[in-house]
Design an enzyme around this catalytic site. Structure first.
Site, PDB file in Angstrom:
ATOM      1  CB  VAL A  77      -0.875   0.008   1.284  1.00 29.97           C
ATOM      2  CG1 VAL A  77      -1.760   1.246   1.331  1.00 29.97           C
ATOM      3  CG2 VAL A  77      -1.698  -1.262   1.355  1.00 29.97           C
ATOM      4  CB  CYS A  78       1.052   4.220  -2.169  1.00 31.02           C
ATOM      5  SG  CYS A  78       1.903   5.816  -2.204  1.00 31.02           S
ATOM      6  CB  VAL A  79       3.699   5.386   2.875  1.00 34.77           C
ATOM      7  CG1 VAL A  79       4.732   6.081   1.995  1.00 34.77           C
ATOM      8  CG2 VAL A  79       3.618   6.108   4.217  1.00 34.77           C
ATOM      9  N   GLY A  82      -1.974   6.466   1.162  1.00 36.24           N
ATOM     10  CA  GLY A  82      -2.656   5.950   2.342  1.00 36.24           C
ATOM     11  C   GLY A  82      -2.879   7.038   3.377  1.00 36.24           C
TER      12      GLY A  82
END
Lengths: 119, 102, 127
Positions: A77-79, A82
């Protein structure tokens, strides 16, 4: 062959995540490797542990989780995406991890094919 | 070098398919999935365009998405192949890159 | 370091922009992706076609929206060695725009040239 998958949309507004899942499952069944599934844009919402769809609907989040469990697929998941959407470490369903966008670029470099699913 | 183009929006709603067809090169493949499958059916206002495109690119449509929408795989335009997810994977592997027209 | 880590592989990446900014988040987050990719020493191409050309339209003013105007960032790409920016002539024409309306130096190419360029890519990322 090594595939990388990019999911751009959340689990229930769009069919993107479902199509990506069906593609990944078919690729694994054919003996290909899914190097990584990267969740970006609203796609980060696929990682939430708080999703509880009605029992007669498919569970998109659980589908991904099971794929990760059965085939050791790396669900990232892209930080930054997110953080924008309230998906942080403590919101993650098991099987997902948070990391940087660099993981997507690395996937593009390492994989034989990148396949994107979005809106 | 060839590309597998994927299109997931109806041409009656968005320009994705139109733009994709304008940028596909001879020998490329185009897969219609999700809402784009409506373009694969014979007799629509878009059918002539697709029939034309089939002369230059390999056109495919995802059967699962047709069936989900009550569209009969037997009624697709001549030259459009009805495929499953496994064939989608094969096409992604057979081309050099995959371009999703979103 | 990146080169060693990635085994020295250099691929042709293309980021295809077909959507206008602000109505959806795609333009901004694609730009963030392009910026990150600069660290990986890849052969980066950024394409603007269809409504994507509005992303680099001059004179964007987002004050009344409350959005951040991220359009100056396109001008900063050069500083990250991302210099291959392509705009499709037909897309400009269809929208009554010319190269002079764009806020960053680009190479304007025909639709046929764009199609050919896309065919040369290893990785195509879209949103």
């Amino acid at each position: 062959m090594k595939f990388g998958i990019l999911v751009n949309e959340g689990p229930y507004n769009h069919q993107a995540s479902d199509s990506a899942y069906q593609f990944a499952k078919a690729a694994l069944e054919k003996g290909h490797e899914i190097f990584r599934v990267f969740f970006y844009y609203d796609g980060v919402l696929n990682a939430t542990k708080h999703s509880e769809p009605p029992s007669d609907d498919r569970n998109v989040i659980k589908n991904w989780q099971k794929l990760a469990e059965d085939h050791k697929v790396d669900l990232v998941v892209c930080v930054a995406a997110g953080l924008r959407r309230g998906i942080v470490e403590s919101s993650l369903a098991p099987g997902f991890r948070i990391s940087g966008l660099g993981q997507l670029i690395e996937s593009g470099i390492q994989c034989d094919r990148m396949v994107t699913f979005g809106d | 070098m060839s590309i597998l183009h994927t299109v997931n929006k109806s041409p009656f709603e968005r320009s994705n398919l139109d733009s994709c067809l304008k940028h596909a090169n001879q020998g490329d493949s185009v897969l219609l999935l999700e809402d784009a499958v409506v373009a694969a059916i014979a007799g629509t206002a878009f059918a002539a365009r697709l029939t034309d495109a089939a002369k230059m690119v390999k056109l495919c449509v995802l059967g699962a998405d047709l069936k989900a929408r009550g569209l009969d795989p037997a009624k697709v335009i001549d030259g459009v192949a009805v495929v499953d997810y496994a064939a989608f994977v094969d096409m992604a592997a057979a081309n050099n890159a995959v371009h999703a027209w979103l | 370091m990146e080169e060693d880590f990635e085994g020295g592989i250099v691929k042709k990446f293309m980021y295809v922009n077909r959507k206008a900014p602000y109505g959806t988040v795609y333009a901004l987050e694609v730009l963030e992706m392009v910026l990150i990719s600069a660290a990986f020493d890849q052969d980066v191409h950024v394409a603007f076609l269809d409504d994507g050309i509005y992303q680099i339209k001059k004179g964007q003013d987002t004050k009344e929206l409350g959005h951040k105007n991220f359009s100056p960032t396109y001008r900063a790409l050069e500083g990250y060695d991302i210099e291959k920016l392509y705009v499709e002539q037909e897309s400009l024409d269809e929208r009554g725009l010319t190269e002079a309306d764009l806020l960053v130096p680009v190479e304007v190419i025909s639709r046929a040239e764009m199609a050919k360029l896309m065919g040369e890519m290893d990785v195509i990322l879209t949103a």
